[in-house]
Structures are given as structure tokens and as C-alpha cells.
Write a protein that holds these residues in place. Structure first.
Motif, mmCIF file in Angstrom:
data_model
loop_
_atom_site.group_PDB
_atom_site.id
_atom_site.type_symbol
_atom_site.label_atom_id
_atom_site.label_comp_id
_atom_site.label_asym_id
_atom_site.label_seq_id
_atom_site.Cartn_x
_atom_site.Cartn_y
_atom_site.Cartn_z
ATOM 1 N N GLU A 153 0.864 -1.175 0.000
ATOM 2 C CA GLU A 153 0.000 0.000 0.000
ATOM 3 C C GLU A 153 0.900 1.223 0.000
ATOM 4 O O GLU A 153 1.855 1.293 0.768
ATOM 5 C CB GLU A 153 -0.906 0.002 1.225
ATOM 6 C CG GLU A 153 -1.847 -1.182 1.254
ATOM 7 C CD GLU A 153 -2.783 -1.148 2.441
ATOM 8 O OE1 GLU A 153 -3.287 -0.043 2.766
ATOM 9 O OE2 GLU A 153 -2.993 -2.208 3.047
ATOM 10 N N LEU A 155 1.427 5.296 0.249
ATOM 11 C CA LEU A 155 0.844 6.552 0.712
ATOM 12 C C LEU A 155 0.885 7.627 -0.354
ATOM 13 O O LEU A 155 0.111 8.582 -0.293
ATOM 14 C CB LEU A 155 1.534 7.020 1.991
ATOM 15 C CG LEU A 155 1.269 6.142 3.218
ATOM 16 C CD1 LEU A 155 1.793 6.821 4.481
ATOM 17 C CD2 LEU A 155 -0.191 5.801 3.382
ATOM 18 N N LYS A 158 -2.475 7.242 -1.519
ATOM 19 C CA LYS A 158 -3.518 7.419 -0.516
ATOM 20 C C LYS A 158 -3.573 8.843 0.043
ATOM 21 O O LYS A 158 -4.648 9.358 0.328
ATOM 22 C CB LYS A 158 -3.306 6.437 0.646
ATOM 23 C CG LYS A 158 -3.506 4.979 0.261
ATOM 24 C CD LYS A 158 -3.164 4.074 1.428
ATOM 25 C CE LYS A 158 -3.329 2.621 1.092
ATOM 26 N NZ LYS A 158 -4.715 2.165 1.110
ATOM 27 N N MET A 159 -2.409 9.491 0.214
ATOM 28 C CA MET A 159 -2.349 10.805 0.862
ATOM 29 C C MET A 159 -2.358 11.971 -0.107
ATOM 30 O O MET A 159 -2.680 13.077 0.273
ATOM 31 C CB MET A 159 -1.059 10.919 1.693
ATOM 32 C CG MET A 159 -1.069 10.172 2.977
ATOM 33 S SD MET A 159 0.490 10.423 3.864
ATOM 34 C CE MET A 159 0.396 12.154 4.285
ATOM 35 N N GLU A 163 -5.491 9.926 -4.331
ATOM 36 C CA GLU A 163 -6.108 9.692 -3.023
ATOM 37 C C GLU A 163 -7.089 8.524 -3.039
ATOM 38 O O GLU A 163 -8.238 8.648 -2.627
ATOM 39 C CB GLU A 163 -6.763 10.975 -2.504
ATOM 40 C CG GLU A 163 -5.740 12.069 -2.249
ATOM 41 C CD GLU A 163 -6.316 13.326 -1.634
ATOM 42 O OE1 GLU A 163 -7.506 13.342 -1.260
ATOM 43 O OE2 GLU A 163 -5.554 14.299 -1.519
ATOM 44 N N LYS A 164 -6.637 7.382 -3.461
ATOM 45 C CA LYS A 164 -7.450 6.159 -3.488
ATOM 46 C C LYS A 164 -7.082 5.312 -2.282
ATOM 47 O O LYS A 164 -6.039 4.662 -2.248
ATOM 48 C CB LYS A 164 -7.236 5.379 -4.790
ATOM 49 C CG LYS A 164 -7.630 6.161 -6.024
ATOM 50 C CD LYS A 164 -9.095 6.567 -5.957
ATOM 51 C CE LYS A 164 -9.513 7.383 -7.158
ATOM 52 N NZ LYS A 164 -10.737 8.135 -6.923
ATOM 53 N N GLN A 165 -7.948 5.319 -1.270
ATOM 54 C CA GLN A 165 -7.641 4.743 0.030
ATOM 55 C C GLN A 165 -7.577 3.222 0.050
ATOM 56 O O GLN A 165 -6.882 2.638 0.866
ATOM 57 C CB GLN A 165 -8.658 5.214 1.072
ATOM 58 C CG GLN A 165 -8.717 6.716 1.209
ATOM 59 C CD GLN A 165 -7.352 7.340 1.451
ATOM 60 O OE1 GLN A 165 -6.648 6.950 2.380
ATOM 61 N NE2 GLN A 165 -6.964 8.291 0.637
ATOM 62 N N ASP A 166 -8.316 2.569 -0.825
ATOM 63 C CA ASP A 166 -8.387 1.106 -0.777
ATOM 64 C C ASP A 166 -7.496 0.433 -1.806
ATOM 65 O O ASP A 166 -7.604 -0.774 -2.024
ATOM 66 C CB ASP A 166 -9.836 0.641 -0.962
ATOM 67 C CG ASP A 166 -10.721 1.118 0.181
ATOM 68 O OD1 ASP A 166 -10.224 1.159 1.319
ATOM 69 O OD2 ASP A 166 -11.895 1.443 -0.065
ATOM 70 N N SER A 167 -6.611 1.163 -2.429
ATOM 71 C CA SER A 167 -5.777 0.573 -3.475
ATOM 72 C C SER A 167 -4.607 -0.195 -2.869
ATOM 73 O O SER A 167 -4.101 0.142 -1.801
ATOM 74 C CB SER A 167 -5.248 1.664 -4.408
ATOM 75 O OG SER A 167 -4.373 2.523 -3.704
#
Length: 194
Positions: A153, A155, A158-159, A163-167
Motif C-alpha cells: 500500500e 501513501l 492514498k495521501m 487519493e485512493k484509500q483502498d488501493s
């Protein structure tokens, strides 16, 4: 018992000066109470995070190669890792699973985790991390094949940016019989419950 830090004071201070400058550039005051020790703490942290530059994975591997007459697959699953994306200097983390088919020798299981750390604790990309582990094991000892599965995963996804949190990203590399025999790759995947 806590971990003993073994950082060169001069190097820590040099890096801390740069962190202090970065804090100023982003609009912070490095002299305010909560930040006074942050540049030194951040310097020590980046030295820990990049400790792989100061280790030699091939030497680590060769410290624990033993004779082994068996020829079945050996798998070590879910070795956790923490790394830093070389593109954004943001963390990525996940798990590595390694399989190999012994050819007269085997490696001490803890060395596989140390090899993962040695490559992960550098500025990295997941694709290279996966292939470096596979290639090193091919070089370190005779095998009939090596396979490495890495799921991470990032960041940087994600950050910031998309910004895809579940990737999550999964990468593979393999050699020898794993490259030649798809059924062996399938067996490895089945044993990982992928």
C-alpha cells in the motif's frame, strides 16, 4: 529492552540542519516548543528508514546457507516490510512472500526477512524491490527456482495525487522452474491463498 541507536552524531546533525530548513520553508518555526527536537528525531528516523544502504544483502544471505537434500518448495509467507517511495519520499508498506525450490542447499529462514529489510529500507519502487529479492536469492544459492510475491500500500496514492484509500499493488518475479512451469506458480499462489 529498547533498540539501541547507533547513529553518527555528525551525520545526524547535518541531516537535522536540512530538516530545520524544510520546516522553515513550509511555514513552521523549528524553535517552537513542539518542534525543537523534531529535526534531530527526523534525522535519526530517516537514517533508520534508509538503513538498507548500509547493509549488504548478499553477505546476509550467505551467512546462513546449509546443505539440504530435499527438493520440495519452501515458502515463507507474509514478511512485513516498510519502505519509502523514491518518487515522493512517502512510505509504502506491505508483505512479501518468498518461495524457492532447494537444489542441494537451503537458507536460514530469518535471513529471508533480513534480505527483505535490506532492500526495503532504501528509496525504492515496489517492482524493483520484488525483483531484487528474487535475483539475490538466485545469486546467493543454487535453486531450481525462486518466486516472490509482494503486495504493498502506497501513501503516495492514498495521501496525495489520486487519493485512493483502498488501493493495493501486487508484484511478482520468478525464475527457474517457476518461470518454466505455470503449474508451480499456481501451486505457490494456492498455498498463499491468493
Amino acid at each position: 529492552m529498547g533498540r539501541i541507536e547507533n547513529h553518527k552524531e555528525d551525520l545526524v546533525n547535518q541531516i537535522a540542519e536540512h530538516y530545520s530548513a524544510i520546516l522553515k520553508l513550509v511555514g513552521e518555526d523549528p524553535e517552537r516548543e513542539g518542534l525543537r527536537k523534531t529535526p534531530v528525531r527526523a534525522a535519526k528516523a530517516i537514517l533508520d528508514i534508509t538503513s538498507g544502504y548500509r547493509s549488504e544483502p548478499l553477505t546476509i544471505a550467505r551467512q546462513a546457507i546449509f546443505e539440504h537434500a530435499g527438493s520440495q518448495m519452501v515458502i515463507v509467507k507474509d514478511i512485513e516490510f516498510y519502505s519509502m517511495c523514491e518518487h515522493h519520499i512517502l512510505p509504502f508498506f506491505g508483505r512479501v512472500s518468498i518461495g524457492y525450490i532447494p537444489k542441494g542447499s537451503m537458507i536460514g529462514l530469518s535471513k529471508l526477512a533480513r534480505i527483505v529489510d535490506s532492500f526495503a529500507r532504501r528509496l525504492q519502487v515496489q517492482e524493483r524491490l520484488t525483483s531484487q529479492i528474487c535475483n539475490l536469492l538466485d545469486e546467493a544459492m543454487p535453486t531450481d527456482g525462486v518466486i516472490v510475491c509482494c503486495t504493498g500500500e502506497h501513501l503516495c496514492m492514498k495521501m496525495r495525487g489520486v487519493e485512493k484509500q483502498d488501493s493495493a499493488t501486487t508484484t511478482f518475479d520468478y525464475s527457474g522452474r517457476f518461470a518454466e512451469e505455470p503449474t508451480l506458480r499456481e501451486e505457490f499462489m494456492r498455498l498463499l491463498n491468493c
